[in-house]
Design an enzyme around this catalytic site. Structure first.
Site: not given
Lengths: 434, 434
Positions: B10, B16, B132, B134, B136, B205
């Site tokens: 989505l 994406g 949270v 990216g 990591i 976050k």
């Protein structure tokens, strides 16, 4: 929530007593997260009659068969260390359908594929987070969180003893011998410090990290190892002036010439994320082709930090038991891959030479590097020594190890060179090879 | 290995398209690790007719029902962002028995318990590692690797835009307005930068991290938030002279007065592990009662780093599908816990005052702090200003926020004080509270 899962500990030393303490101290939170209470039914010790206050109330045994043949014990937690009889005990426990948690880097570094095959065959869970980096989550992240990546490099400060020593040498400008004595006094280094200072402990961790990062079997014997005993406070000082900090690194790289797995001291830029990992802290740096650079930092040893990893592994297995999903993990490891011969490995190098203190020497040395196909980033006369010689410090660009070795040989026979005193790898900048 | 698992995306924006690229670039390695091939069967986009080179060869649709009603699609990957209609789509997909991977911090920060309930009820997997930090790994480590710990504190540099801005202000001594313009030119900051600079993104976050660390439900509205727009290059400079570096931190602490969840700028010691997290990098620091301190570092945003987390989540679900163990994860979250009122939160504080340049002022100010029960670590006259005033910089010991606020009020009405220009929290040493 009336279910109780029974486990046994093999060993009650530093790590084992940390697990006992953790399970007791955080019992409520652990039961909630595991979905069942966890009970230590038996603890294997050498001498069951010796009084151990930390094990008060626990059932001790010095007979492994009692644990093996106890059908109530679902999970065997191996925290005895050493290869023998730990590996044999784990194999037999798995054959008896028991799940395994281990902190044993010696066994994992040499027998991972055999242990995996046994886990697979017997449909049991087999976890070993504590084998590298103490409490730092690194095994599970490699196995489960970075799976989208082709990992190209993994490197880590994975031995707290040597990192403590190198940190102190750097901060206090003291000699290797002096810092080793201090580390021994503090209990950070063994009376026979070889496993730490010769890089053997780090090499085992390098083998484990490389096996997971590169989906293959890397054994302890596949790692080229160089320790820290030749590192001097003078080299550390010169390095600082050049902007470098020294670390004993475990390095694994997937190169076009094969896997390059090494342990050795490295000059890192002070700004490198691993550069600020001081004292007994550990950190593991991973480079993947999707995520880029990622690092995991924390306490790499000690009773409770290591128990954090062991106990979290126990909780994971108990969750699987509760949800009926044990045996779900994949215990397959890829084929052995070609190793990169040491001569073909590439790095930038720091060299310290003792030379005649006379005009033209710097030029002659630079020319000798040139003839060995080693191009220099810098070459400086560092100081005059008391006996009328001079010290020269050179830093090369990235060259094959064979070229650096050839340059050293050519320098050693130059009449103006008295000695090539140091040769230390340099990782100059994030994009560089080591 | 003939099985193929079909998924739908989505959204085909930054994240994406990173997922599309990752699944293609690392197809062989991903198939091996997942135990099945992964095929993107459909991609939901706003306008299916618009040509997108990055999506060449993929089937696009602008109708969510086509994905919902396609029984072949086992996993729905929500990377469209925003609360509406993303949350609704995820709820409907779970009701249709589809597993979910999402990178959506907005939805997770506000609806985690509702989403968990839906996952639990429908027996599907629901993963959100990318929400949270990216790429990591932090969500899975909190859920699975640190479970032996009672976590007492979690704090992170979790917003790359503000960290880039604060890093540049520090390095170049430029103003907030100048650095914001530069960040906007580089595409790091939006035309309307509020979500980043006012700390709203970081607050989402913080809510997610605190929910996981403390086994509870923390929502975006439970976070006290202060952004960076009042931070000046002068304060940064004064901080540097005191040995501090400034970071916008998301902080969660489990205190005796309740959960203390905040986002605000903090002066950290330059030697703190989070102190060297520069530019667009992120890091999350966790303190547990067993492991001690542990930190996770890497790229907190960007197409591929975020896709690393999303794709690794997809691989985990595919592994579960292959081994028939989907639905094994616990989707329970604890009860709401009491929040610590802001006035009771404790910290050391940095204050900058503009005062009359006359004798006795320093003493008068120190006495005023004392009357407000705020003890000082240091107070210095920093410089004379051009208009004949002086600047005073004070750093307090750890005090309740209420006391610091009372001190500010008392200072503001002192005749010799022209202005209390800055009030910034200081985390002075690892053992300190913030």
């Amino acid at each position: 929530m009336s279910q109780t899962i029974k486990i046994a500990l093999l060993g009650a030393g530093t790590v084992g007593s940390g697990v006992v303490e953790t399970l007791s101290m955080n019992a409520d939170i652990i039961t909630g997260r595991a979905g069942a209470a966890i009970e230590i039914k038996k603890v294997l010790v050498r001498d069951a009659k010796k009084y151990r206050p930390a094990l008060e109330g626990l059932t001790l045994t010095d007979n492994f068969e009692e644990i093996l043949n106890d059908p109530e014990i679902a999970v065997v937690v191996e925290v005895m260390g050493g290869r023998t009889p730990a590996k044999d005990y784990m194999m037999r426990a798995m054959a008896a359908g028991k799940h395994i948690v281990t902190a044993n880097k010696d066994v994992i570094a040499e027998h991972l594929s055999e242990l995996y095959a046994a886990a697979d065959e017997n449909g049991v869970d087999f976890l070993y987070e504590a084998s590298v980096g103490g409490g730092i989550p690194i095994i599970k992240p490699l196995k489960e969180c970075l799976t989208a990546n082709r990992i190209t490099e993994v490197m880590g400060v994975v031995n707290g003893t040597t990192n403590y020593m190198l940190t102190k040498m750097t901060e206090k400008h003291i000699s290797y011998d002096a810092v080793l004595r201090r580390a021994q006094e503090k209990g950070y280094a063994e009376a026979n410090p070889s496993a730490d200072v010769d890089g053997l402990d780090a090499a085992r961790k390098a083998a484990i990290l490389a096996s997971l990062a590169f989906d293959t079997v890397v054994g302890f014997k596949d790692v080229s190892v160089e320790g820290i005993s030749h590192i001097t406070e003078d080299d550390i000082e010169y390095g600082l002036n050049l902007g470098y900090v020294i670390k004993l690194l475990a390095v694994g790289r997937d190169t076009e010439d094969g896997l390059d797995i090494r342990v050795h001291p490295v000059f890192l830029p002070q700004t490198h994320p691993l550069g600020s990992v001081s004292g007994v802290f550990n950190a593991i740096f991973v480079r993947g082709n999707v995520i880029g650079d990622v690092m995991f930092y924390g306490r790499g040893a000690g009773s409770l930090p290591t128990a954090s990893a062991v106990t979290s592994d126990i909780i994971e297995i108990v969750r699987d038991i509760v949800s009926g999903t044990t045996g779900r993990m994949k215990y397959k490891i890829g084929e052995k891959k070609k190793l990169c011969p040491l001569e073909k490995t590439k790095s930038s190098y720091y060299l310290r030479l003792v030379v005649a203190d006379e005009p033209g020497v710097l030029g002659e040395i630079a020319a000798t590097f040139g003839r060995a196909d080693v191009s220099l980033k810098s070459v400086i006369q560092a100081r005059r020594t008391e006996d009328g010689h001079a010290e020269i410090v050179a830093v090369t660009h990235v060259v094959p190890h064979a070229a650096a070795s050839a340059a050293v040989k050519a320098l050693e026979v130059l009449p103006v060179v008295r000695e090539v005193r140091s040769l230390i790898r340099v990782a100059d900048g994030r994009e560089d090879t080591l």
